[in-house]
Design an enzyme around this catalytic site. Structure first.
Site, PDB file in Angstrom:
ATOM      1  CB  CYS A 128      -0.959   0.002   1.182  1.00 56.53           C
ATOM      2  SG  CYS A 128      -0.246  -0.648   2.702  1.00 56.53           S
ATOM      3  CG  HIS A 243      -0.675   3.995   4.543  1.00 60.39           C
ATOM      4  ND1 HIS A 243      -1.260   3.651   5.742  1.00 60.39           N
ATOM      5  CD2 HIS A 243      -0.232   2.828   3.995  1.00 60.39           C
ATOM      6  CE1 HIS A 243      -1.190   2.340   5.912  1.00 60.39           C
ATOM      7  NE2 HIS A 243      -0.581   1.818   4.868  1.00 60.39           N
TER       8      HIS A 243
HETATM    9  N1  LIG Z   1      -4.672  -3.533   4.950  1.00 55.84           N
HETATM   10  C1  LIG Z   1      -3.948  -2.929   4.037  1.00 55.84           C
HETATM   11  O1  LIG Z   1      -3.782  -1.683   3.983  1.00 55.84           O
HETATM   12  C2  LIG Z   1      -3.278  -3.735   3.020  1.00 55.84           C
HETATM   13  C3  LIG Z   1      -2.719  -3.127   1.939  1.00 55.84           C
HETATM   14  C4  LIG Z   1      -2.050  -3.880   0.999  1.00 55.84           C
HETATM   15  C5  LIG Z   1      -1.956  -5.231   1.183  1.00 55.84           C
HETATM   16  N2  LIG Z   1      -2.528  -5.836   2.250  1.00 55.84           N
HETATM   17  C6  LIG Z   1      -2.442  -7.293   2.372  1.00 55.84           C
HETATM   18  O2  LIG Z   1      -3.753  -7.839   2.206  1.00 55.84           O
HETATM   19  C7  LIG Z   1      -3.903  -8.997   3.002  1.00 55.84           C
HETATM   20  C8  LIG Z   1      -5.139  -8.884   3.896  1.00 55.84           C
HETATM   21  O3  LIG Z   1      -5.158  -7.675   4.616  1.00 55.84           O
HETATM   22  P1  LIG Z   1      -6.442  -7.245   5.471  1.00 55.84           P
HETATM   23  O4  LIG Z   1      -6.089  -5.932   6.053  1.00 55.84           O
HETATM   24  O5  LIG Z   1      -7.680  -7.400   4.675  1.00 55.84           O
HETATM   25  O6  LIG Z   1      -6.412  -8.373   6.629  1.00 55.84           O
HETATM   26  P2  LIG Z   1      -7.599  -8.888   7.568  1.00 55.84           P
HETATM   27  O7  LIG Z   1      -8.671  -7.893   7.720  1.00 55.84           O
HETATM   28  O8  LIG Z   1      -6.929  -9.411   8.786  1.00 55.84           O
HETATM   29  O9  LIG Z   1      -8.223 -10.136   6.745  1.00 55.84           O
HETATM   30  C9  LIG Z   1      -7.518 -11.319   6.481  1.00 55.84           C
HETATM   31  C10 LIG Z   1      -8.350 -12.222   5.584  1.00 55.84           C
HETATM   32  O10 LIG Z   1      -7.595 -13.401   5.273  1.00 55.84           O
HETATM   33  C11 LIG Z   1      -8.358 -14.561   5.635  1.00 55.84           C
HETATM   34  N3  LIG Z   1      -7.483 -15.638   6.049  1.00 55.84           N
HETATM   35  C12 LIG Z   1      -6.581 -15.652   7.071  1.00 55.84           C
HETATM   36  N4  LIG Z   1      -5.986 -16.850   7.145  1.00 55.84           N
HETATM   37  C13 LIG Z   1      -6.498 -17.609   6.144  1.00 55.84           C
HETATM   38  C14 LIG Z   1      -6.295 -18.948   5.700  1.00 55.84           C
HETATM   39  N5  LIG Z   1      -5.415 -19.750   6.299  1.00 55.84           N
HETATM   40  N6  LIG Z   1      -7.016 -19.404   4.649  1.00 55.84           N
HETATM   41  C15 LIG Z   1      -7.916 -18.606   4.030  1.00 55.84           C
HETATM   42  N7  LIG Z   1      -8.167 -17.316   4.408  1.00 55.84           N
HETATM   43  C16 LIG Z   1      -7.454 -16.836   5.440  1.00 55.84           C
HETATM   44  C17 LIG Z   1      -9.239 -14.074   6.765  1.00 55.84           C
HETATM   45  O11 LIG Z   1     -10.324 -14.963   6.960  1.00 55.84           O
HETATM   46  P3  LIG Z   1     -11.087 -15.062   8.399  1.00 55.84           P
HETATM   47  O12 LIG Z   1     -11.983 -13.849   8.489  1.00 55.84           O
HETATM   48  O13 LIG Z   1     -11.852 -16.331   8.253  1.00 55.84           O
HETATM   49  O14 LIG Z   1     -10.033 -15.085   9.442  1.00 55.84           O
HETATM   50  C18 LIG Z   1      -9.652 -12.708   6.229  1.00 55.84           C
HETATM   51  O15 LIG Z   1     -10.638 -12.872   5.232  1.00 55.84           O
HETATM   52  C19 LIG Z   1      -2.573  -9.160   3.705  1.00 55.84           C
HETATM   53  O16 LIG Z   1      -1.788 -10.016   2.905  1.00 55.84           O
HETATM   54  C20 LIG Z   1      -1.989  -7.773   3.706  1.00 55.84           C
HETATM   55  O17 LIG Z   1      -0.589  -7.797   3.805  1.00 55.84           O
HETATM   56  C21 LIG Z   1      -3.200  -5.126   3.160  1.00 55.84           C
END
Ligand SMILES: NC(=O)c1ccc[n+]([C@@H]2O[C@H](COP(=O)([O-])OP(=O)(O)OC[C@H]3O[C@@H](n4cnc5c(N)ncnc54)[C@H](OP(=O)(O)O)[C@@H]3O)[C@@H](O)[C@H]2O)c1
Length: 352
Positions: A128, A243
């Site tokens: 991001c 950010h």
């Molecule tokens: N947040 C940001 O600003 C941002 C920006 C760029 C990239 N990212 C990347 O995007 C990803 C998710 O970020 P987020 O902020 O959306 O995180 P989040 O709100 O914590 O959500 C994580 C998601 O992944 C699922 N998950 C976790 N473990 C899993 C598994 N073993 N098998 C299948 N699904 C699984 C979770 O399912 P449950 O609900 O069932 O636990 C949930 O749907 C990360 O890789 C992060 O580095 C985030």
């Protein structure tokens, strides 16, 4: 544009980014016949907005997709993105797992869209903080060539995941009510009313965090210029979404602040807010919920004749993650690069 009609999987559909991906696919009318949400075992069977029900990842469940958008962390992408690809889907991955892989294009829709043509089944969505910065830097790089960047970020807690947002709110509530806070989980220290000079972790032997390394390496890969020298400090601040980045940009050729402002005003995906004397400049709270990258405080660095200072702000969950992923899906569709598109079916038939 091909008249595609695709089966789309969203992996990590219950998370902050995944929820937005589902919303944006619908809002932007991506031509999908079906959108199937996947998440961890914890969420299987949960009904999401639109009446779709969460499924678990299993080999039998991932057949027959044309496109899979992943946002479920690096280890899930490492294991399941290749399986989706083998089963016939093109994967757009939001984790860091594939970004620096030489065979995987790292694409920002407004910056290097042509790189997507080289995909071999997986396309990576940048980090991001990198994403928003390169949208603003690309027009300056094209005009004057960027030689060096000195970056300080002020990153929102939603960049860490949903648990970190809850922790900030819980800590803030406790402290405002003169209660003791629970031991921190999301970060090494209390994040409420604080600023942490650590976003991400330190790998063995490293004095920069992985977040800082991503910013350096991904920027060079996206701008296609390994010679750009970059110094970065990533700071976590108690902001929920959005950010902010202070970026010192040193160019190879001379570039005035006026010309930089003009270039940025004409750049796709960028909105300039730059009337500092009227206290008008980009703010995280205004950027939250928007898709643009906002730029302001465009000024000459008094310490260097070929350097400018910029303030760059964007919604880390939207342009920093979900919006770009959906833009990449649209690009694949428009260029006939998805398995379900007539062009891709023709290519697959002639390759067979
Ligand atoms: N947040 C940001 O600003 C941002 C920006 C760029 C990239 N990212 C990347 O995007 C990803 C998710 O970020 P987020 O902020 O959306 O995180 P989040 O709100 O914590 O959500 C994580 C998601 O992944 C699922 N998950 C976790 N473990 C899993 C598994 N073993 N098998 C299948 N699904 C699984 C979770 O399912 P449950 O609900 O069932 O636990 C949930 O749907 C990360 O890789 C992060 O580095 C985030």
């Amino acid at each position: 544009m091909s008249n595609g009609s695709y089966r789309v999987a969203v992996v990590g559909a219950t998370g902050q980014v995944g929820t937005l991906m589902l919303e944006l696919l619908r809002e932007r009318e991506f031509p999908a016949t079906e959108i199937v949400p996947f998440a961890s075992e914890r969420s299987v069977g949960r009904e999401l907005e639109g009446g779709v029900v969460v499924r678990g990842l299993a080999r039998a469940a991932i057949r027959g997709f044309d496109l899979a958008l992943f946002s479920a962390g690096g280890s899930t992408s490492g294991e399941w993105a290749p399986r989706f690809r083998e089963a016939g889907a093109t994967v757009i991955d939001n984790s860091s797992r594939w970004r620096m892989d030489d065979e995987v294009p790292l694409v920002v829709a407004e910056v290097n869209p042509d790189a997507i043509e080289e995909h071999r089944g997986i396309v990576a969505n940048p980090n991001c903080s990198t994403m928003q910065m390169v949208v603003a830097l690309q027009p300056l790089h094209e005009e004057a060539g960027i030689e060096r960047l000195v970056i300080s970020t002020y990153q929102a807690v939603s960049g860490t995941g949903r648990r970190a947002v809850e922790e900030l709110l819980e800590q803030s509530h406790a402290l405002l009510h003169e209660q003791r806070i629970a031991p921190p989980h999301a970060y090494a220290h209390q994040i409420a009313f604080n600023a942490l000079p650590q976003a991400g972790g330190f790998a063995a032997g490293e004095d920069h965090t992985d977040e800082e390394r991503k910013l350096m390496n991904e920027t060079r890969k996206i701008l296609g210029d390994d010679a750009i020298r970059i110094s970065a400090t990533c700071v976590r601040v108690p902001v929920i979404t959005g950010h902010s980045e202070a970026v010192n940009v040193q160019t190879r050729e001379a570039l005035s602040p006026e010309r930089a402002r003009e270039l940025l005003e004409g750049a796709p995906g960028v909105a300039v807010i730059d009337e500092p004397k009227a206290s008008r400049y980009p703010l995280a709270i205004d950027a939250a919920g928007r898709d643009e990258v906002f730029v302001g405080r465009i000024r000459r660095d008094p310490g260097h004749e070929r350097a400018l200072d910029l303030w760059i702000v964007s919604d880390n969950l939207r342009k920093g993650a979900a919006t770009n992923a959906v833009q990449l899906a649209e690009l694949l569709h428009e260029r006939g690069l998805l398995a379900g598109s007539p062009d891709a079916r023709r290519t697959a038939r002639s390759a067979a």
